[in-house]
Design an enzyme around this catalytic site. Structure first.
Site, short mmCIF file in Angstrom:
data_model
loop_
_atom_site.label_atom_id
_atom_site.label_comp_id
_atom_site.label_asym_id
_atom_site.label_seq_id
_atom_site.Cartn_x
_atom_site.Cartn_y
_atom_site.Cartn_z
N HIS A 183 0.97 -1.22 0.07
CA HIS A 183 -0.01 -0.06 -0.08
C HIS A 183 0.95 1.42 0.16
CE1 HIS A 183 -3.14 -2.53 2.00
NE2 HIS A 183 -3.55 -2.35 0.94
N CYS B 210 -2.33 0.21 9.73
CA CYS B 210 -3.53 -0.56 9.18
C CYS B 210 -4.08 -0.96 10.39
CB CYS B 210 -2.89 -1.90 8.56
SG CYS B 210 -1.42 -1.74 7.60
N1 GLY Z 1 -2.64 -8.93 4.66
C1 GLY Z 1 -3.13 -7.68 4.41
C2 GLY Z 1 -3.66 -7.72 3.06
O1 GLY Z 1 -2.89 -8.19 2.26
O2 GLY Z 1 -4.82 -6.81 2.84
#
Ligand code: GLY
Length: 256
Positions: free
Chosen positions: A164, A251
């Site tokens: 991300h 996150c």
């Molecule tokens: N494990 C977090 C994702 O891949 O969205």
């Protein structure tokens, strides 16, 4: 100032979530302990926490940040780019309705993962990634503009090193960005004071500032020293089990 956070502890089958890591799977008990310490740290920063129940139907759901983008007045439900995560959105709708009168929602074929959205005061960087597509970014930019926020796109689709956008960048302080070296010279970040994260500490770029305190992953002395040099108070937290699942400090909560 943030006053609240929403968190969801890792489910028993947390290790069944998505990951690019090839090594040892995460240990659930350890992940739970690390999550508890994380929650305590947020509470010490002055936040009141809403604890959602672990969700075994969605092993990645502890990464609660991915399912919503929050502005002062509006909660924007995302549409996660990974099929296995789509169902997480329904489970965050009601908790967010408790706190936000205005709820918007990304629609198909748009996809957005909250991990791709970096809020820097009134401005939002929207990462185009393997999870957030152009249509999703376009819809999000419109919702943000309606709430009085500007945004710019940062294309990370060609990058192999991060999942991300926020795996490699964090906005802290008044006008500072913590940025992984590989992205530090992007034109979108000009005008900000950049704290560069060397390649061997890239994971640490995913830090968060909560009411003047920067939470960083343990084991990254160069970033810790850089933060101290800039006058930031920081608190290291162990998040090894979440790192194994491509997740990190940002996150694990929705902060508002
Ligand atoms: N494990 C977090 C994702 O891949 O969205």
């Amino acid at each position: 100032m943030f006053t609240r956070a929403i968190v969801r502890p890792p489910s028993q089958n947390f290790a069944d979530g998505l990951t690019t890591h090839k090594g040892q799977p995460p240990n659930h008990k350890k992940a739970q302990e690390q999550h508890e310490s994380y929650c305590q740290a947020l509470a010490k920063c002055g936040l009141t926490l809403t604890h959602l129940a672990p969700d075994e139907a969605h092993p990645d759901s502890t990464f609660v940040e991915d399912v919503a983008v929050l502005t002062k007045n509006t909660a924007i439900l995302t549409r996660p780019g990974a099929k296995s995560r789509e169902g997480e959105v329904a489970n965050i709708r009601d908790p967010l309705k408790t706190f936000f009168k205005s709820i918007q929602e990304i629609q198909s074929p748009g996809t957005v993962d909250g991990g791709d959205i970096c809020e820097a005061a009134n401005h939002y960087f929207i990462g185009l990634s393997q999870r957030t597509n152009e249509e999703g970014a376009k819809q999000l930019a419109i919702f943000l503009a309606q709430s009085g926020h500007t945004s710019t796109l940062v294309d990370i689709r060609a990058m192999k090193t991060i999942l991300h956008l926020k795996s490699g960048i964090a906005a802290i302080g008044e006008h500072q960005l913590v940025v992984m070296e590989e992205m530090a010279d992007r034109p979108q970040f000009r005008g900000y004071e950049i704290i560069r994260v060397p390649p061997e500490e890239t994971y640490a770029a995913n830090c968060i500032e909560v009411n003047g305190q920067v939470l960083i992953a343990t084991g990254f002395p160069k970033l810790a020293a850089a933060l101290a040099n800039q006058g930031f108070q920081y608190r290291p937290l162990e998040v090894s089990e979440f790192q194994k699942m491509d997740g990190g400090l940002s996150c694990l909560s929705l902060r508002f």
